[in-house]
Design a protein around this motif. Structure first.
Motif, PDB file in Angstrom:
ATOM      1  N   ASP A  12      71.331  42.085 -40.680  1.00  0.00           N
ATOM      2  CA  ASP A  12      70.392  41.400 -40.984  1.00  0.00           C
ATOM      3  C   ASP A  12      69.461  41.890 -42.431  1.00  0.00           C
ATOM      4  O   ASP A  12      69.690  43.337 -42.577  1.00  0.00           O
ATOM      5  CB  ASP A  12      68.906  41.262 -40.025  1.00  0.00           C
ATOM      6  CG  ASP A  12      69.337  40.560 -38.751  1.00  0.00           C
ATOM      7  OD1 ASP A  12      70.401  40.248 -38.590  1.00  0.00           O
ATOM      8  OD2 ASP A  12      68.352  40.253 -37.907  1.00  0.00           O
ATOM      9  N   LEU A  13      69.279  41.171 -43.541  1.00  0.00           N
ATOM     10  CA  LEU A  13      68.377  41.648 -44.440  1.00  0.00           C
ATOM     11  C   LEU A  13      67.134  41.293 -44.163  1.00  0.00           C
ATOM     12  O   LEU A  13      66.979  39.849 -44.128  1.00  0.00           O
ATOM     13  CB  LEU A  13      69.083  41.048 -45.968  1.00  0.00           C
ATOM     14  CG  LEU A  13      68.366  41.393 -47.072  1.00  0.00           C
ATOM     15  CD1 LEU A  13      68.472  42.928 -47.411  1.00  0.00           C
ATOM     16  CD2 LEU A  13      69.131  40.464 -48.288  1.00  0.00           C
ATOM     17  N   VAL A  14      65.967  42.046 -44.309  1.00  0.00           N
ATOM     18  CA  VAL A  14      64.708  41.661 -43.886  1.00  0.00           C
ATOM     19  C   VAL A  14      63.709  42.133 -45.339  1.00  0.00           C
ATOM     20  O   VAL A  14      64.066  43.338 -45.440  1.00  0.00           O
ATOM     21  CB  VAL A  14      64.214  42.450 -42.885  1.00  0.00           C
ATOM     22  CG1 VAL A  14      62.683  42.134 -42.585  1.00  0.00           C
ATOM     23  CG2 VAL A  14      64.846  41.985 -41.588  1.00  0.00           C
ATOM     24  N   LEU A  15      63.465  41.171 -45.853  1.00  0.00           N
ATOM     25  CA  LEU A  15      62.682  41.547 -47.165  1.00  0.00           C
ATOM     26  C   LEU A  15      61.133  41.199 -46.976  1.00  0.00           C
ATOM     27  O   LEU A  15      60.628  40.233 -46.455  1.00  0.00           O
ATOM     28  CB  LEU A  15      63.109  40.383 -48.307  1.00  0.00           C
ATOM     29  CG  LEU A  15      64.635  40.540 -48.750  1.00  0.00           C
ATOM     30  CD1 LEU A  15      64.971  39.316 -49.739  1.00  0.00           C
ATOM     31  CD2 LEU A  15      65.061  41.956 -49.383  1.00  0.00           C
TER      32      LEU A  15
ATOM     33  N   LEU B 128      72.570  37.505 -50.724  1.00  0.00           N
ATOM     34  CA  LEU B 128      73.363  37.510 -49.501  1.00  0.00           C
ATOM     35  C   LEU B 128      74.803  37.731 -49.956  1.00  0.00           C
ATOM     36  O   LEU B 128      75.517  38.022 -49.159  1.00  0.00           O
ATOM     37  CB  LEU B 128      72.961  36.322 -48.783  1.00  0.00           C
ATOM     38  CG  LEU B 128      71.708  36.269 -48.095  1.00  0.00           C
ATOM     39  CD1 LEU B 128      71.435  34.824 -47.556  1.00  0.00           C
ATOM     40  CD2 LEU B 128      71.525  37.111 -47.197  1.00  0.00           C
ATOM     41  N   GLU B 129      75.349  37.453 -51.122  1.00  0.00           N
ATOM     42  CA  GLU B 129      76.771  37.360 -51.491  1.00  0.00           C
ATOM     43  C   GLU B 129      77.046  38.868 -51.313  1.00  0.00           C
ATOM     44  O   GLU B 129      78.201  39.378 -50.922  1.00  0.00           O
ATOM     45  CB  GLU B 129      76.771  36.763 -52.858  1.00  0.00           C
ATOM     46  CG  GLU B 129      78.279  36.879 -53.199  1.00  0.00           C
ATOM     47  CD  GLU B 129      78.707  36.112 -54.491  1.00  0.00           C
ATOM     48  OE1 GLU B 129      79.535  36.565 -55.256  1.00  0.00           O
ATOM     49  OE2 GLU B 129      78.086  35.218 -54.735  1.00  0.00           O
ATOM     50  N   HIS B 130      76.000  39.795 -52.022  1.00  0.00           N
ATOM     51  CA  HIS B 130      76.355  41.157 -52.172  1.00  0.00           C
ATOM     52  C   HIS B 130      76.348  41.907 -50.806  1.00  0.00           C
ATOM     53  O   HIS B 130      77.187  42.846 -50.277  1.00  0.00           O
ATOM     54  CB  HIS B 130      75.366  41.778 -53.062  1.00  0.00           C
ATOM     55  CG  HIS B 130      75.236  41.621 -54.323  1.00  0.00           C
ATOM     56  ND1 HIS B 130      76.323  41.616 -55.152  1.00  0.00           N
ATOM     57  CD2 HIS B 130      74.352  40.970 -55.331  1.00  0.00           C
ATOM     58  CE1 HIS B 130      76.168  41.301 -56.255  1.00  0.00           C
ATOM     59  NE2 HIS B 130      74.983  40.885 -56.612  1.00  0.00           N
ATOM     60  N   LEU B 131      75.305  41.401 -49.892  1.00  0.00           N
ATOM     61  CA  LEU B 131      75.426  41.753 -48.655  1.00  0.00           C
ATOM     62  C   LEU B 131      76.766  41.331 -47.763  1.00  0.00           C
ATOM     63  O   LEU B 131      77.254  42.396 -47.065  1.00  0.00           O
ATOM     64  CB  LEU B 131      74.373  41.242 -47.669  1.00  0.00           C
ATOM     65  CG  LEU B 131      74.005  42.014 -46.279  1.00  0.00           C
ATOM     66  CD1 LEU B 131      73.770  43.321 -46.380  1.00  0.00           C
ATOM     67  CD2 LEU B 131      73.038  40.997 -45.728  1.00  0.00           C
ATOM     68  N   HIS B 132      77.310  40.364 -47.754  1.00  0.00           N
ATOM     69  CA  HIS B 132      78.390  39.814 -47.329  1.00  0.00           C
ATOM     70  C   HIS B 132      79.490  40.911 -47.702  1.00  0.00           C
ATOM     71  O   HIS B 132      80.491  41.457 -47.008  1.00  0.00           O
ATOM     72  CB  HIS B 132      78.844  38.511 -47.559  1.00  0.00           C
ATOM     73  CG  HIS B 132      78.027  37.598 -46.686  1.00  0.00           C
ATOM     74  ND1 HIS B 132      78.623  36.959 -45.463  1.00  0.00           N
ATOM     75  CD2 HIS B 132      76.800  37.022 -46.759  1.00  0.00           C
ATOM     76  CE1 HIS B 132      77.897  36.074 -45.175  1.00  0.00           C
ATOM     77  NE2 HIS B 132      76.746  35.905 -45.938  1.00  0.00           N
TER      78      HIS B 132
ATOM     79  N   VAL C  96      55.497  43.492 -38.665  1.00  0.00           N
ATOM     80  CA  VAL C  96      54.292  43.165 -38.434  1.00  0.00           C
ATOM     81  C   VAL C  96      53.993  42.729 -40.074  1.00  0.00           C
ATOM     82  O   VAL C  96      52.874  42.009 -40.169  1.00  0.00           O
ATOM     83  CB  VAL C  96      53.397  44.374 -38.451  1.00  0.00           C
ATOM     84  CG1 VAL C  96      53.568  44.727 -36.878  1.00  0.00           C
ATOM     85  CG2 VAL C  96      53.553  45.522 -39.260  1.00  0.00           C
ATOM     86  N   ALA C  97      54.786  42.949 -40.900  1.00  0.00           N
ATOM     87  CA  ALA C  97      54.546  42.473 -42.451  1.00  0.00           C
ATOM     88  C   ALA C  97      54.987  41.192 -42.555  1.00  0.00           C
ATOM     89  O   ALA C  97      55.759  40.608 -41.865  1.00  0.00           O
ATOM     90  CB  ALA C  97      55.048  43.539 -43.336  1.00  0.00           C
ATOM     91  N   ASN C  98      54.490  40.276 -43.574  1.00  0.00           N
ATOM     92  CA  ASN C  98      55.119  39.112 -43.827  1.00  0.00           C
ATOM     93  C   ASN C  98      56.303  39.236 -44.507  1.00  0.00           C
ATOM     94  O   ASN C  98      56.466  39.716 -45.645  1.00  0.00           O
ATOM     95  CB  ASN C  98      54.281  38.397 -44.658  1.00  0.00           C
ATOM     96  CG  ASN C  98      54.348  36.911 -45.041  1.00  0.00           C
ATOM     97  OD1 ASN C  98      55.287  36.348 -44.256  1.00  0.00           O
ATOM     98  ND2 ASN C  98      54.016  36.297 -45.835  1.00  0.00           N
ATOM     99  N   VAL C  99      57.425  38.910 -43.861  1.00  0.00           N
ATOM    100  CA  VAL C  99      58.681  39.007 -44.202  1.00  0.00           C
ATOM    101  C   VAL C  99      59.665  37.848 -44.043  1.00  0.00           C
ATOM    102  O   VAL C  99      59.188  36.935 -43.483  1.00  0.00           O
ATOM    103  CB  VAL C  99      59.518  40.186 -43.416  1.00  0.00           C
ATOM    104  CG1 VAL C  99      59.028  41.525 -43.507  1.00  0.00           C
ATOM    105  CG2 VAL C  99      59.607  39.885 -41.812  1.00  0.00           C
ATOM    106  N   SER C 100      60.846  37.759 -44.847  1.00  0.00           N
ATOM    107  CA  SER C 100      61.936  36.923 -44.844  1.00  0.00           C
ATOM    108  C   SER C 100      63.077  37.613 -44.175  1.00  0.00           C
ATOM    109  O   SER C 100      63.482  38.687 -44.414  1.00  0.00           O
ATOM    110  CB  SER C 100      62.244  36.026 -46.106  1.00  0.00           C
ATOM    111  OG  SER C 100      62.411  36.873 -47.157  1.00  0.00           O
TER     112      SER C 100
ATOM    113  N   SER D 240      61.346  45.416 -51.542  1.00  0.00           N
ATOM    114  CA  SER D 240      61.505  46.486 -50.217  1.00  0.00           C
ATOM    115  C   SER D 240      61.895  45.580 -49.099  1.00  0.00           C
ATOM    116  O   SER D 240      61.599  44.460 -49.020  1.00  0.00           O
ATOM    117  CB  SER D 240      60.260  47.051 -50.239  1.00  0.00           C
ATOM    118  OG  SER D 240      59.323  46.318 -49.975  1.00  0.00           O
ATOM    119  N   GLY D 241      62.435  46.561 -48.059  1.00  0.00           N
ATOM    120  CA  GLY D 241      62.586  45.964 -46.742  1.00  0.00           C
ATOM    121  C   GLY D 241      63.625  46.910 -46.066  1.00  0.00           C
ATOM    122  O   GLY D 241      63.564  47.810 -46.099  1.00  0.00           O
TER     123      GLY D 241
END
Length: 150
Positions: free
Chosen positions: A145-148, A2-6, A125-129, A50-51
């Motif tokens: 949003d970051l979806v993994l 998340l730091e990289h995303l910010h 539909v996949a199990n994601v965080s 992946s995400g």
């Protein structure tokens, strides 16, 4: 991660939109979709993880962002919204990918997909965080949003 995303979000907005933005702490849950027209851009990635990276804003906020990119008033922005917001999502995902490659193998990313509509909601539909990073800029708010995939 998340730091990289910010960092990627702030760098892209400063370089391409000419705006300093404040990224707020990520949340696992997002607010309900806004009433009225909104814009959602997605860029998928695959590799050791992946995400999807998602960018979401109201249509009015999107016009302001694209107007800043093109140095035109937001009320003059029309057909450029999809391309402009797609490019923002692509640059954020690419910068995030580059930062993540410093500590692991590189990922492949897709071309952006942009959807414009009313009360849009993203579900997987996949199990994601999912972590949603609110962005504040000049009194407006957007989300990345970051979806993994798990």
């Amino acid at each position: 991660m998340l730091e990289h995303l910010h960092d990627a979000i702030r760098d892209v907005f400063k370089a391409m939109v000419f705006r300093d933005v404040q990224t707020l702490p990520a949340r696992a849950e997002r607010p309900a979709p806004a009433d009225g027209p909104c814009v959602v851009a997605t860029v998928a990635f695959a590799g050791s993880r992946s995400g999807v990276v998602l960018f979401t804003s109201s249509a009015d906020t999107a016009r302001g962002i694209v107007g800043s990119m093109l140095n035109i008033p937001k009320h003059d922005v029309n057909g450029e919204v999809a391309d402009g917001i797609g490019e923002i999502a692509n640059l954020i995902a690419g910068s995030f990918r580059t930062r993540m490659a410093q500590s692991g193998p590189p990922w492949a990313i897709s071309v952006p997909t942009v959807i414009i509509g009313s009360a849009l909601e993203t579900r997987f539909v996949a199990n994601v965080s999912r972590a949603s990073v609110p962005i504040e800029m000049q009194g407006e708010r957007a989300y990345v949003d970051l979806v993994l995939n798990r």
